[in-house]
Scaffold this motif. Structure first.
Motif, PDB file in Angstrom:
ATOM      1  N   LEU A  53      41.321  32.095  49.653  1.00 53.63           N
ATOM      2  CA  LEU A  53      40.664  31.369  48.654  1.00 53.63           C
ATOM      3  C   LEU A  53      40.821  31.416  47.593  1.00 53.63           C
ATOM      4  O   LEU A  53      39.123  32.295  47.327  1.00 53.63           O
ATOM      5  N   LYS A  55      38.540  31.274  44.479  1.00 51.72           N
ATOM      6  CA  LYS A  55      36.727  30.962  44.464  1.00 51.72           C
ATOM      7  C   LYS A  55      35.985  29.927  43.641  1.00 51.72           C
ATOM      8  O   LYS A  55      34.835  29.836  43.524  1.00 51.72           O
ATOM      9  N   THR A  57      37.046  27.435  44.723  1.00 48.00           N
ATOM     10  CA  THR A  57      36.640  26.531  45.791  1.00 48.00           C
ATOM     11  C   THR A  57      35.101  25.685  46.142  1.00 48.00           C
ATOM     12  O   THR A  57      34.790  26.265  46.326  1.00 48.00           O
ATOM     13  N   LEU A  60      32.835  26.955  49.044  1.00 46.05           N
ATOM     14  CA  LEU A  60      33.063  28.780  49.902  1.00 46.05           C
ATOM     15  C   LEU A  60      32.600  29.416  50.430  1.00 46.05           C
ATOM     16  O   LEU A  60      32.537  30.429  51.346  1.00 46.05           O
ATOM     17  N   GLU A  61      31.165  28.937  50.283  1.00 46.18           N
ATOM     18  CA  GLU A  61      30.294  29.819  51.434  1.00 46.18           C
ATOM     19  C   GLU A  61      30.682  29.472  52.402  1.00 46.18           C
ATOM     20  O   GLU A  61      30.244  30.352  53.179  1.00 46.18           O
ATOM     21  N   ARG A  64      32.907  31.043  54.119  1.00 47.52           N
ATOM     22  CA  ARG A  64      32.671  32.604  54.286  1.00 47.52           C
ATOM     23  C   ARG A  64      31.610  32.862  56.183  1.00 47.52           C
ATOM     24  O   ARG A  64      31.467  34.438  56.244  1.00 47.52           O
ATOM     25  N   THR A 121      35.699  38.869  54.835  1.00 46.55           N
ATOM     26  CA  THR A 121      35.560  38.716  53.550  1.00 46.55           C
ATOM     27  C   THR A 121      35.862  39.639  52.583  1.00 46.55           C
ATOM     28  O   THR A 121      34.873  40.460  52.835  1.00 46.55           O
ATOM     29  N   HIS A 127      40.503  35.555  44.346  1.00 45.37           N
ATOM     30  CA  HIS A 127      40.151  34.776  45.150  1.00 45.37           C
ATOM     31  C   HIS A 127      39.994  35.903  46.440  1.00 45.37           C
ATOM     32  O   HIS A 127      39.053  36.679  46.502  1.00 45.37           O
TER      33      HIS A 127
END
Ligand SMILES: Cc1cc2nc3c(=O)[nH]c(=O)nc-3n(C[C@H](O)[C@H](O)[C@H](O)COP(=O)(O)O)c2cc1C
Length: 161
Positions: A53, A55, A57, A60-61, A64, A121, A127
């Motif tokens: 993905l 970063k 996006t 993003l969290e 994760r 991750t 990414h």
């Protein structure tokens, strides 16, 4: 570097791929989702997959944390791909979804769906590489995949079902 960004993208576009929509819930339990072609199988035992993905996006969290559902799109589902690749819109508006484990909404009528928890991750350039353990899955009998090649949606003739 003897090549520019455009040449790099052009070369990568020669790698025909399937298309997935990956969904989860954010910390406020709101559905989030994104179109991803950077998806790969990783391990058979234990069953694992990975996706990458950008970063930048949004949410993003949430990706994760998981859980995530990875839906492999079928031929004719480019509208779903475009919708989940669109920025600044309500990607779920007016869309009837299935409910995956953990209450994660997932698109209907896909070729296959992998319901996963995130195990790790890894930072990879611009990414995030997301490693997932597959906890459950659904596979449709028959159907052809949506394919992305050189920046366009296509199909691969008739593949075995
Ligand atoms: C066919 C296709 C494949 C894509 N593959 C990826 C991918 O593998 N990883 C990624 O981060 N973005 C990928 N994108 C771009 C994201 O879907 C797009 O940037 C999305 O809007 C990001 O989600 P956001 O709007 O919530 O930030 C792809 C887009 C398309 C149309």
């Amino acid at each position: 570097m003897p090549f520019d960004d455009r040449a790099f993208r052009k070369a990568l576009g020669c790698f025909a791929s399937g298309v997935t929509v990956i969904t989860t819930l954010d910390a406020a339990q709101r559905p989030v989702g994104v179109t991803v072609s950077a998806f790969s199988s990783l391990s058979l035992d234990p069953p694992m997959v990975l996706f990458c993905l950008g970063k930048s996006t949004s949410n993003l969290e949430a990706f994760r944390q998981g859980p995530v559902s990875i839906s492999i799109l079928a031929e004719g589902q480019q509208d779903l791909s475009i919708r989940f690749a669109s920025r600044g819109v309500d990607k779920f508006a007016g869309l009837e979804m299935d409910t995956a484990p953990g209450g994660v909404p997932a698109p209907k009528d896909v070729l296959a769906r992998l319901d996963c928890v995130i195990t790790q991750t890894i930072e990879g350039g611009d990414h995030l590489i997301v490693l997932c353990a597959v906890e459950d899955l659904i596979t449709r009998t028959g159907g052809q995949p949506l394919v992305y090649f050189r920046g366009s949606y296509t199909q691969v003739g008739v593949l075995p079902v």
